[in-house]
Design a protein around this motif. Sequence first.
Motif, PDB file in Angstrom:
ATOM      1  N   ASP A 107       0.821  -1.096   0.229  1.00 56.54           N
ATOM      2  CA  ASP A 107       0.138   0.106  -0.049  1.00 56.54           C
ATOM      3  C   ASP A 107       0.887   1.219  -0.318  1.00 56.54           C
ATOM      4  O   ASP A 107       0.361   2.419  -0.581  1.00 56.54           O
ATOM      5  CB  ASP A 107      -1.107  -0.085   1.376  1.00 56.54           C
ATOM      6  N   ARG A 108       2.110   1.200   0.646  1.00 55.21           N
ATOM      7  CA  ARG A 108       2.894   2.361   0.510  1.00 55.21           C
ATOM      8  C   ARG A 108       4.394   2.148   0.098  1.00 55.21           C
ATOM      9  O   ARG A 108       5.245   1.582   1.098  1.00 55.21           O
ATOM     10  CB  ARG A 108       2.824   2.613   1.963  1.00 55.21           C
ATOM     11  N   PRO A 109       4.508   2.020  -1.191  1.00 59.40           N
ATOM     12  CA  PRO A 109       5.911   1.496  -1.444  1.00 59.40           C
ATOM     13  C   PRO A 109       7.164   2.465  -0.953  1.00 59.40           C
ATOM     14  O   PRO A 109       8.327   1.651  -0.851  1.00 59.40           O
ATOM     15  CB  PRO A 109       5.907   2.004  -2.928  1.00 59.40           C
ATOM     16  N   SER A 110       7.095   3.417  -0.403  1.00 58.74           N
ATOM     17  CA  SER A 110       8.140   4.105   0.206  1.00 58.74           C
ATOM     18  C   SER A 110       8.533   3.478   1.402  1.00 58.74           C
ATOM     19  O   SER A 110       9.682   3.370   1.825  1.00 58.74           O
ATOM     20  CB  SER A 110       7.529   5.534   0.851  1.00 58.74           C
ATOM     21  N   LEU A 111       7.638   2.573   1.942  1.00 55.40           N
ATOM     22  CA  LEU A 111       8.173   1.677   3.087  1.00 55.40           C
ATOM     23  C   LEU A 111       9.180   0.389   2.834  1.00 55.40           C
ATOM     24  O   LEU A 111       9.643  -0.173   3.752  1.00 55.40           O
ATOM     25  CB  LEU A 111       6.998   1.198   4.001  1.00 55.40           C
ATOM     26  N   ALA A 112       9.170   0.139   1.430  1.00 56.64           N
ATOM     27  CA  ALA A 112      10.035  -1.208   0.992  1.00 56.64           C
ATOM     28  C   ALA A 112      11.158  -1.235   1.443  1.00 56.64           C
ATOM     29  O   ALA A 112      12.088  -1.928   1.933  1.00 56.64           O
ATOM     30  CB  ALA A 112       9.975  -1.259  -0.544  1.00 56.64           C
ATOM     31  N   ARG A 113      11.912  -0.001   1.518  1.00 59.81           N
ATOM     32  CA  ARG A 113      13.343   0.215   1.649  1.00 59.81           C
ATOM     33  C   ARG A 113      13.635  -0.211   3.166  1.00 59.81           C
ATOM     34  O   ARG A 113      14.605  -0.543   3.708  1.00 59.81           O
ATOM     35  CB  ARG A 113      14.040   1.377   1.256  1.00 59.81           C
ATOM     36  N   HIS A 114      12.662  -0.098   4.191  1.00 60.95           N
ATOM     37  CA  HIS A 114      12.797  -0.747   5.520  1.00 60.95           C
ATOM     38  C   HIS A 114      12.044  -1.903   6.137  1.00 60.95           C
ATOM     39  O   HIS A 114      12.244  -2.367   7.015  1.00 60.95           O
ATOM     40  CB  HIS A 114      12.035   0.386   6.422  1.00 60.95           C
ATOM     41  N   CYS A 115      11.562  -2.383   4.894  1.00 64.06           N
ATOM     42  CA  CYS A 115      10.859  -3.619   4.990  1.00 64.06           C
ATOM     43  C   CYS A 115      12.003  -4.872   5.921  1.00 64.06           C
ATOM     44  O   CYS A 115      11.506  -5.603   6.399  1.00 64.06           O
ATOM     45  CB  CYS A 115      10.411  -4.308   3.691  1.00 64.06           C
ATOM     46  N   THR A 116      13.157  -4.943   5.125  1.00 72.09           N
ATOM     47  CA  THR A 116      14.231  -5.841   5.701  1.00 72.09           C
ATOM     48  C   THR A 116      14.281  -5.636   7.179  1.00 72.09           C
ATOM     49  O   THR A 116      14.417  -6.676   8.096  1.00 72.09           O
ATOM     50  CB  THR A 116      15.404  -5.691   4.865  1.00 72.09           C
ATOM     51  N   SER A 117      14.502  -4.640   7.550  1.00 76.42           N
ATOM     52  CA  SER A 117      14.876  -4.243   9.165  1.00 76.42           C
ATOM     53  C   SER A 117      13.698  -4.315   9.851  1.00 76.42           C
ATOM     54  O   SER A 117      13.706  -5.088  11.014  1.00 76.42           O
ATOM     55  CB  SER A 117      15.334  -2.862   9.181  1.00 76.42           C
ATOM     56  N   ILE A 118      12.598  -4.093   9.189  1.00 70.00           N
ATOM     57  CA  ILE A 118      11.238  -4.562  10.052  1.00 70.00           C
ATOM     58  C   ILE A 118      11.133  -6.139  10.228  1.00 70.00           C
ATOM     59  O   ILE A 118      10.696  -6.566  11.348  1.00 70.00           O
ATOM     60  CB  ILE A 118      10.027  -3.827   9.552  1.00 70.00           C
ATOM     61  N   ALA A 119      11.322  -6.622   9.058  1.00 64.69           N
ATOM     62  CA  ALA A 119      10.818  -8.349   9.348  1.00 64.69           C
ATOM     63  C   ALA A 119      12.087  -8.789  10.127  1.00 64.69           C
ATOM     64  O   ALA A 119      11.740  -9.828  10.897  1.00 64.69           O
ATOM     65  CB  ALA A 119      11.104  -8.599   7.756  1.00 64.69           C
ATOM     66  N   ARG A 120      13.302  -8.288  10.220  1.00 66.38           N
ATOM     67  CA  ARG A 120      14.394  -9.310  11.051  1.00 66.38           C
ATOM     68  C   ARG A 120      13.851  -8.878  12.678  1.00 66.38           C
ATOM     69  O   ARG A 120      14.022  -9.443  13.307  1.00 66.38           O
ATOM     70  CB  ARG A 120      15.564  -8.332  10.895  1.00 66.38           C
TER      71      ARG A 120
END
Length: 156
Positions: A107-120
Amino acid sequence: MKHSTTPQTRSGRGPARRVGRTLAFVLPVVLVFSGTLAVAHVNWSGSPSSPVLAAADTAVSGASSAGASSRGAARAPHEVLRDTLLVELRRENPGVVLTHLQQAVNDRPSLARHCTSIARALGREAVRMYGSTKAQSFARPVCDTSFASGVLAAHG
């Protein structure tokens, strides 16, 4: 002298022509229908469909309306999302939380670059709550399997 044993027809009404005509009719109908479904699936209202994004948007809009004097205290949307998902992880299983993370990034592609740190971070927290074996069972390919790497990092 005859070279072929099958009778030749001049009318051109063979099976290949029937298949071609059927495809010529069906293919545009399928394309129009699938395009209509794709357009209907898009959230045109501008408001986030995920409750996680709604919380992130509320926090961001509240912080931005506070004024320029408190901008240092304003939190980034990815930090709000991470904290919201970590709280949700305490109530739901990691599979549900990973689905919400994927929806938020979609829904918010600007969050994609933070996705890996959030998932970790979610993976490390899942190990703390469930243990490494149970936490690994929830792993999915969200953010390039970062959840699984978070589980591995917390286990090792």
